[in-house]
Design an enzyme around this catalytic site. Structure first.
Site, PDB file in Angstrom:
ATOM      1  N   SER A   1     -44.682 -57.885   5.844  1.00 11.62           N
ATOM      2  CA  SER A   1     -44.255 -56.962   4.744  1.00 11.62           C
ATOM      3  C   SER A   1     -45.058 -57.504   3.645  1.00 11.62           C
ATOM      4  O   SER A   1     -44.690 -58.612   3.057  1.00 11.62           O
ATOM      5  CB  SER A   1     -42.883 -56.609   4.521  1.00 11.62           C
ATOM      6  OG  SER A   1     -42.752 -55.926   3.279  1.00 11.62           O
TER       7      SER A   1
ATOM      8  N   LYS B   1     -59.277 -84.358   0.061  1.00 10.90           N
ATOM      9  CA  LYS B   1     -58.405 -85.101   0.049  1.00 10.90           C
ATOM     10  C   LYS B   1     -58.470 -86.630   0.683  1.00 10.90           C
ATOM     11  O   LYS B   1     -58.806 -86.350   1.990  1.00 10.90           O
ATOM     12  CB  LYS B   1     -57.035 -84.512   0.397  1.00 10.90           C
ATOM     13  CG  LYS B   1     -55.778 -85.403   0.100  1.00 10.90           C
ATOM     14  CD  LYS B   1     -54.682 -84.806   0.797  1.00 10.90           C
ATOM     15  CE  LYS B   1     -53.129 -85.520   1.053  1.00 10.90           C
ATOM     16  NZ  LYS B   1     -52.326 -84.941   1.579  1.00 10.90           N
TER      17      LYS B   1
ATOM     18  N   PRO C   1     -53.990 -94.286   2.189  1.00  9.68           N
ATOM     19  CA  PRO C   1     -55.186 -93.473   2.341  1.00  9.68           C
ATOM     20  C   PRO C   1     -55.392 -92.871   3.710  1.00  9.68           C
ATOM     21  O   PRO C   1     -54.645 -93.462   4.677  1.00  9.68           O
ATOM     22  CB  PRO C   1     -56.235 -94.599   2.289  1.00  9.68           C
ATOM     23  CG  PRO C   1     -55.284 -96.026   2.711  1.00  9.68           C
ATOM     24  CD  PRO C   1     -53.965 -95.686   2.349  1.00  9.68           C
TER      25      PRO C   1
ATOM     26  N   THR D   1     -47.080 -82.842   5.597  1.00 11.86           N
ATOM     27  CA  THR D   1     -46.906 -82.246   7.069  1.00 11.86           C
ATOM     28  C   THR D   1     -46.579 -81.157   7.404  1.00 11.86           C
ATOM     29  O   THR D   1     -46.718 -80.687   8.746  1.00 11.86           O
ATOM     30  CB  THR D   1     -45.937 -83.434   7.752  1.00 11.86           C
ATOM     31  OG1 THR D   1     -44.709 -83.220   6.924  1.00 11.86           O
ATOM     32  CG2 THR D   1     -46.213 -84.696   7.313  1.00 11.86           C
TER      33      THR D   1
END
Length: 529
Positions: free
Chosen positions: A42, A81, A99, A350
């Site tokens: 919706s 990133k 990293p 995550t």
């Protein structure tokens, strides 16, 4: 058709990233075999839409669909990133970088970090030779530069990895267009009723506000925190982890771009929680995650506004949540994907990954015959295990902090952690040993980055590292740092890389002889005086 039958009609409840990622994957892998996929959403119901940072696995998902990376970055206003910078987490004034990719170069018998620990124990050189000095991704990020991995294992760029920052709403729209072009049927409407079979309790159909009834064999709950099917209709209990992850509120407030688009996410620990900063091409994603038991909503918003890099864009968006998951994420013929099945705060980006792995898991275990008991059991076992392992990694960030300037951080430092995390910490503190269990998400490098970054230093190192003469080790590790630094200096500025429409050619020539990747050779060095 009942829960015991063959699946021909899949109904996805909810859109957003979870719904449209599920639809796209099914369009790619199931619809060619005759499975019908319908998505109900919706426009009147918004999506969370704040998860704009990802981890490298998102690249595999886009590749599965055949989505061109350059097109993806352009259409989502995205950027690249290389990892996450953590500010003030271990203590006030402390910074470290988690990293993507690996640190240094392992020998045939030793993990690189054991050599680094040997240097630290010999000379106390953890500040002069920070772990990040041996990370290609961290060095590139510190220079505001970006490059893609090299296929040459002898080049430092072979150790780099990357993910994306992107506008989650734009990504959902991209996937919607892709999915509808492949035949996914989208139905607009608000769900008013979930009808269950009297015989076995499975969901038989959903009813919409306009009277439409949609029948299916398998229902995918992508309704977000509402959990319309698994939580409400199926009444699946929730496993509450808020005693370990006490943050239960978030406020998202994007701001105007200020300065260059940096190739990393920033997480800054503040009173009562932490702030995020996610650089996009058209704006900066900003927000605060906090514990309502330690910080009021008004104070959180005030702190968020005070920390913005640029002028606020739009109005604050408030979210409430509880860390944890539904005890079963697949119950009868309902599978939850995304926030409807569980929530782990976005500290390590995550959320999109959990959507992706749930989709992959479902497709791997997709029912092909009558009787789904084994498939459901395995799906739930793997899902809960994944949540638990990510949970432990997130708890580590809080537990490892030595901050005592705020009641929230004192609580985190004093809390008892799960036994599974306690075992990992004990092993690392003893001699720097890290073990990755099965196919868990976070690598040894990730655990190493956070533990060392927040000040957990092992008391000893692997004794095999002592066989290497100190002078030779120092010389070759210096050569390694130099090669990594030269390679980072030759990368394009991140903003220039984006401006060039993400040109396919690598910004560094992997055959360039001045950035050869030096290997540490213990057998040769052991023979030296």
């Amino acid at each position: 058709m009942t829960v015991e039958g063959l699946v021909r009609r899949v109904v996805i409840v909810g859109g957003g990233s979870a719904g449209w990622m599920t639809a796209a994957a099914m369009a790619r892998l199931l619809m060619p075999s005759g499975v019908e996929v319908t998505l109900v959403e919706s426009d009147a119901i918004g999506t969370v839409g704040v998860g704009e940072a990802t981890i490298p696995t998102i690249r595999d998902f886009n590749a599965l669909l055949g989505i061109d990376e350059h097109q993806f970055i352009r259409e989502t206003g995205g950027s690249f990133k290389l990892g996450i910078e953590f500010v003030d987490w271990g203590r006030l004034g402390n910074r470290y970088f988690h990293p993507f990719g690996t640190f240094g170069r392992d020998t045939r018998t030793l993990r690189f970090h054991q050599l680094w620990l040997r240097r630290h124990h010999d000379d106390g050189r953890s500040e002069q030779e920070r772990l990040e000095h041996y990370s290609m991704a961290a060095l590139a990020a510190s220079r505001g530069r970006f490059g893609t991995p090299s296929s040459d294992p002898n080049h430092p760029l072979s150790t780099i990895s990357y993910a994306y920052h992107f506008d989650a709403g734009r990504y959902a729209m991209l996937l919607r267009r892709w999915s509808e072009a492949k035949g996914v049927r989208r139905i607009e409407g608000r769900i008013t009723d979930v009808r269950r079979s009297d015989r076995d309790g499975a969901v038989a159909s959903i009813a919409l506000e306009n009277g439409t009834e949609i029948v299916g064999d398998l229902f995918i709950d992508c309704s977000g925190f509402a959990s319309l099917l698994l939580g409400r209709a199926m009444a699946e209990p929730f496993e509450d982890w808020s005693h370990w992850l006490p943050c239960d509120r978030a406020i998202a407030l994007p701001s105007a771009r200020s300065g260059p688009v940096l190739p990393y996410t920033r997480s800054t620990a503040v009173r009562g929680g932490w702030r995020w900063r996610i650089p996009l091409q058209h704006r900066t994603g900003s927000g605060i995650v906090y514990s309502s038991a330690h910080l009021s909503d008004e104070a959180a918003l005030k702190d968020l506004r005070a920390g913005l890099d640029g002028e606020a864009v739009g109005e604050p968006r408030r979210l409430r949540f509880i860390a944890g998951h539904r005890r079963r994420l697949w119950s009868r013929n309902v599978v939850a994907i995304g926030l409807s099945g569980g929530f782990l705060e976005p500290l390590e980006s995550t959320s999109i990954h959990l959507i992706q792995t749930a989709i992959t898991r479902l497709l791997t275990l997709f029912p092909t015959a009558a009787g789904w008991q084994a498939e459901r059991a395995e799906f739930n076992r793997q899902s809960v295990s994944e949540y638990e392992r990510i949970r432990d990694f997130l708890i580590l960030h809080y537990k490892a902090s030595t901050r005592d300037d705020d009641a929230f951080w004192r609580y985190c430092g004093d809390m008892r952690v799960p036994d599974s995390l306690a075992r990992r910490l004990d092993l690392f503190r003893a001699a720097g040993r890290i073990f990755r269990e099965g196919d868990e998400l976070f690598s040894e490098s990730s655990w190493l980055a956070v533990m060392v970054g927040q000040g957990i230093m092992p008391h000893a190192h692997d004794p095999a590292a002592d066989a290497i003469p100190a002078l030779s080790l120092a010389t070759q590790m210096a050569a390694m740092r130099s090669a990594l630094g030269r390679a980072a200096d030759q990368l394009a500025l991140h903003e220039d890389y984006i401006s060039s429409c993400c040109a396919a050619a690598s910004a560094v020539d992997a055959s360039s002889p001045d950035v050869r990747w030096p290997a540490i050779d213990p057998s040769r060095m052991a023979a030296e005086p």
